[in-house]
Design a protein around this motif. Structure first.
Motif, PDB file in Angstrom:
ATOM      1  N   THR A 263      37.874  46.457  43.853  1.00  0.00           N
ATOM      2  CA  THR A 263      37.063  45.324  44.310  1.00  0.00           C
ATOM      3  C   THR A 263      37.914  44.073  44.464  1.00  0.00           C
ATOM      4  O   THR A 263      37.805  43.339  45.465  1.00  0.00           O
ATOM      5  CB  THR A 263      35.922  45.051  43.307  1.00  0.00           C
ATOM      6  OG1 THR A 263      35.115  46.215  43.192  1.00  0.00           O
ATOM      7  CG2 THR A 263      35.063  43.884  43.777  1.00  0.00           C
ATOM      8  N   ILE A 264      38.770  43.819  43.487  1.00  0.00           N
ATOM      9  CA  ILE A 264      39.672  42.662  43.565  1.00  0.00           C
ATOM     10  C   ILE A 264      40.602  42.807  44.761  1.00  0.00           C
ATOM     11  O   ILE A 264      40.858  41.847  45.496  1.00  0.00           O
ATOM     12  CB  ILE A 264      40.478  42.531  42.256  1.00  0.00           C
ATOM     13  CG1 ILE A 264      39.533  42.217  41.087  1.00  0.00           C
ATOM     14  CG2 ILE A 264      41.550  41.443  42.386  1.00  0.00           C
ATOM     15  CD1 ILE A 264      40.189  42.286  39.724  1.00  0.00           C
ATOM     16  N   VAL A 268      40.998  40.281  47.927  1.00  0.00           N
ATOM     17  CA  VAL A 268      42.278  39.632  48.221  1.00  0.00           C
ATOM     18  C   VAL A 268      42.808  40.011  49.602  1.00  0.00           C
ATOM     19  O   VAL A 268      43.217  39.145  50.388  1.00  0.00           O
ATOM     20  CB  VAL A 268      43.328  39.990  47.142  1.00  0.00           C
ATOM     21  CG1 VAL A 268      44.701  39.460  47.536  1.00  0.00           C
ATOM     22  CG2 VAL A 268      42.904  39.424  45.794  1.00  0.00           C
TER      23      VAL A 268
END
Length: 305
Positions: A263-264, A268
């Protein structure tokens, strides 16, 4: 610089989990931005994985040799076959193709959550069918995980694609069976390498059936190769090295981090939005699975004592 065992295990585990999440990131970057079609991504990923895993196996001290039809390890007294199985290869192929087609429409973190949840639920279901009984806390965990998936898929603007969900759930079920097929393997690296090799006939068939509709860019090809060679081939190898210093419960719990890392990465690298619905569903699904894992660990601990 000499690293102690704990630090080495920590570093290996961190790299492996990032690699697992990297598969989702690479796939979504390639397919979400239409840099390559799903079939071509799958084919290139598996072919690159074959090349890298065979290279790693050839350089490994546990490489296998074939003598008189017997597969032997580095130890002359070892004659345990280490060539995987056709069943495992089929599950690997179904996982890979479902994974690719799902990421045409799913966001990175959502796909990783569905995949991981489906894998764990499949393994829990197989355990139930084969006679394992769940404790009350484990049943509550299963119900919470299912409730999380239900909440994630409720109709609304934030609901993910139903077709994408079906493709990724199928990939998760296949990967769950693939994982179970590899349980008890004495040489997981060589089994994995030969399982990849056994997907070759299916990869060739996939290429023949889809080549007329293939669409590829150099960027898409590179992402597929990174997914197959780096995140899969090298990632799996590092994970096997890390497992030597992890207990089963530690390995299971640590994998809960994969959807979060993915998810990160999606936020990003792809600018994907992290919605409130996704956060709540993630807490429900991963929390439920964590309850099952810890509940199983606790019950096994009580039995052994």
């Amino acid at each position: 610089m000499h690293l102690n065992k704990s630090m080495k295990v920590f570093l290996l585990t961190s790299v492996a989990l990032i690699a697992f999440a990297g598969n989702s990131i690479f796939c979504r970057l390639a397919l979400g931005e239409e840099r390559i079609d799903a079939a071509s991504f799958t084919s290139i990923r598996l072919l690159t994985g074959i090349a890298v895993l065979l290279a790693v196996l050839a350089l490994s001290p546990y490489r296998v040799k074939v003598r008189n039809g017997q597969v032997q390890g580095a130890d002359e007294h070892q004659t345990q076959p280490t060539r995987g199985s056709w069943r495992a290869a089929l599950m690997l192929f179904i996982y890979a193709i479902g994974f690719s087609y799902a990421y045409v429409s799913l966001e990175t973190g959502t796909g990783a959550l569905i995949l991981f949840g489906a894998v764990q639920i499949t393994m829990i279901a197989v355990g139930l069918v084969t006679g394992n009984r769940l404790t009350v806390i484990e049943w509550l965990g299963v119900l919470l995980a299912f409730a999380g998936f239900t909440y994630l898929m409720l109709p609304g603007v934030e609901a993910p694609s139903l077709l994408g969900f079906v493709f990724m759930a199928a990939a998760g079920v296949a990967w769950g069976f693939y994982t179970l097929a590899g349980k008890g393997s004495r040489h997981p690296l060589s089994d994995t390498a030969f399982n990849f090799v056994r997907t070759l006939p299916l990869v060739v068939l996939l290429i023949v059936l889809t080549i007329s509709n293939s669409q590829m860019t150099l960027y898409g090809i590179v992402l597929a190769m990174l997914s197959g060679g780096l995140a899969s081939g090298i990632g799996y190898t590092i994970w096997y090295m890390a497992l030597e210093g992890l207990s089963a419960i530690q390995a299971a719990v640590l994998q809960l981090l994969v959807p979060i890392i993915a998810t990160i990465g999606g936020f990003v690298f792809s600018g994907e939005e992290i919605t409130l619905r996704f956060v709540i569903a993630t807490l429900m699904v991963l929390g439920g699975i964590l309850m099952v894992i810890l509940g199983r660990f606790q019950s096994q601990k009580q039995i052994s004592s």
